[in-house]
Write an enzyme that holds these catalytic residues in place. Structure first.
Site, PDB file in Angstrom:
ATOM      1  N   ASP A   1      -2.881   5.753  -4.506  1.00  0.00           N
ATOM      2  CA  ASP A   1      -3.945   4.809  -4.206  1.00  0.00           C
ATOM      3  C   ASP A   1      -3.614   4.114  -2.885  1.00  0.00           C
ATOM      4  O   ASP A   1      -2.477   4.158  -2.408  1.00  0.00           O
ATOM      5  CB  ASP A   1      -4.075   3.799  -5.342  1.00  0.00           C
ATOM      6  CG  ASP A   1      -5.308   2.918  -5.212  1.00  0.00           C
ATOM      7  OD1 ASP A   1      -6.276   3.349  -4.556  1.00  0.00           O
ATOM      8  OD2 ASP A   1      -5.299   1.809  -5.759  1.00  0.00           O
TER       9      ASP A   1
ATOM     10  N   ASP B   1      -5.223   0.592  -1.710  1.00  0.00           N
ATOM     11  CA  ASP B   1      -5.132  -0.852  -1.907  1.00  0.00           C
ATOM     12  C   ASP B   1      -4.194  -1.172  -3.063  1.00  0.00           C
ATOM     13  O   ASP B   1      -4.338  -0.641  -4.164  1.00  0.00           O
ATOM     14  CB  ASP B   1      -6.519  -1.446  -2.183  1.00  0.00           C
ATOM     15  CG  ASP B   1      -7.440  -1.331  -0.980  1.00  0.00           C
ATOM     16  OD1 ASP B   1      -7.008  -1.722   0.114  1.00  0.00           O
ATOM     17  OD2 ASP B   1      -8.572  -0.841  -1.133  1.00  0.00           O
TER      18      ASP B   1
ATOM     19  N   LYS C   1     -12.295   7.456  -9.670  1.00  0.00           N
ATOM     20  CA  LYS C   1     -11.348   7.045 -10.700  1.00  0.00           C
ATOM     21  C   LYS C   1     -11.985   6.005 -11.630  1.00  0.00           C
ATOM     22  O   LYS C   1     -12.723   5.143 -11.155  1.00  0.00           O
ATOM     23  CB  LYS C   1     -10.094   6.427 -10.046  1.00  0.00           C
ATOM     24  CG  LYS C   1      -9.306   7.379  -9.183  1.00  0.00           C
ATOM     25  CD  LYS C   1      -8.120   6.672  -8.522  1.00  0.00           C
ATOM     26  CE  LYS C   1      -8.571   5.646  -7.487  1.00  0.00           C
ATOM     27  NZ  LYS C   1      -7.430   5.003  -6.767  1.00  0.00           N
TER      28      LYS C   1
ATOM     29  N   ASP D   1      -1.691   1.138  -8.671  1.00  0.00           N
ATOM     30  CA  ASP D   1      -1.374  -0.242  -9.064  1.00  0.00           C
ATOM     31  C   ASP D   1      -2.226  -0.711 -10.228  1.00  0.00           C
ATOM     32  O   ASP D   1      -2.134  -1.877 -10.618  1.00  0.00           O
ATOM     33  CB  ASP D   1      -1.569  -1.188  -7.876  1.00  0.00           C
ATOM     34  CG  ASP D   1      -3.041  -1.374  -7.526  1.00  0.00           C
ATOM     35  OD1 ASP D   1      -3.745  -0.356  -7.382  1.00  0.00           O
ATOM     36  OD2 ASP D   1      -3.481  -2.535  -7.388  1.00  0.00           O
TER      37      ASP D   1
END
Length: 277
Positions: free
Chosen positions: A25, A27, A196, A221
């Site tokens: 990912d 961010d 996602k 995250d």
């Protein structure tokens, strides 16, 4: 580095691979609010030096890969365009596989419209095959009304990603998932979300870099998008605590990542085999 306890029955066994490929990912993993997360630069540099196969996977459909490369460069991260994969690209590829050369009414920014054009789609508001909802900073009531009417007339409803909100310096912004809920309420038609946590997003990213699920891991995250998408796509998963999820929130889910670490900085020097103690 935070590692799962090996005799904990809820923890997945440590996977093994001759050489790992990486999906990650953006961010919360590499950047946070337009700033590089400490250690991310060294981590990417190590992947490049080792010739490791990797791609950054983001649900953000607003920007093209060239735009995202420029934004990452501004933070100090040098990532090639072909190592970036977005929900807009995944959506366009999905639609091309379903109905090549089709038509769509699109609500979104240049990242989505460019991907749709490159997939051979014609963008129109006249009896389109699909209504495709992405994200924009200027959602138009008129555009949403048009989408509702087209779906009511039979257009199929697809959205790039299910995120209800997105971040900004001023606070939360409504994202595709929230607007999709509005359209669903008005039409009674549920959208198909490509991004996602749909494992379709992971598989399209794997195909984009020619990687295989058995030897690929997903770094994210968020338990509710990154980790579950990786698990359902058959990938090993690493949760970083530099973004949304915490050790406390991990306990709320019935599944576990393969490994939990503080940030990608913990992987520096271990990218060949991040699961080796």
């Amino acid at each position: 580095m935070t590692e799962p306890i090996q005799d904990d029955p809820t923890v997945r066994p440590m996977p093994q691979a001759a050489q790992w490929s990486y999906l990650m990912d953006m961010d919360g993993v590499l950047v946070h609010e337009e700033h590089m997360i400490p250690g991310a630069g060294e981590f990417i540099a190590e992947l490049n030096e080792r010739g490791t196969n990797y791609v950054v996977v983001t649900n953000n459909p607003i920007y093209t890969r060239r735009d995202l490369r420029a934004r990452l460069l501004a933070t100090g991260l040098d990532i090639a365009e072909d190592r970036i994969w977005t929900s807009a690209l995944a959506t366009a590829r999905f639609l091309h596989s379903q109905r090549p050369g089709g038509t769509a009414y699109v609500i979104g920014e240049v990242g989505l419209t460019t991907a749709m054009h490159e997939a051979g789609y014609v963008l129109t508001d006249r009896d389109p095959d699909y209504v495709v909802l992405g994200e924009t900073r200027t959602y138009s009531f008129e555009a949403i009304t048009t989408a509702i009417r087209l779906i009511d007339k039979g257009a199929r409803f697809v959205s790039t990603n299910p995120d209800a909100t997105g971040p900004s310096r001023q606070g939360l912004l409504p994202a595709a998932g929230a607007v999709a809920a509005l359209i669903e309420k008005a039409t009674g038609k549920k959208p198909y979300f490509v991004g996602k946590p749909n494992p379709l997003m992971m598989r399209s990213a794997l195909r984009a870099i020619g990687a295989h699920s058995e030897s690929t891991l997903m770094i994210g995250d968020r338990m509710d998008t990154d980790v579950i998408a990786g698990l359902e796509a058959g990938l090993a998963t690493i949760l970083v605590l530099s973004g949304i999820s915490t050790l406390n929130t991990v306990e709320q889910y019935p599944f576990r990542p393969s490994l939990i670490i503080d940030s990608v900085a913990d992987l520096i020097g271990h990218t060949a085999d991040p699961f080796r103690s």
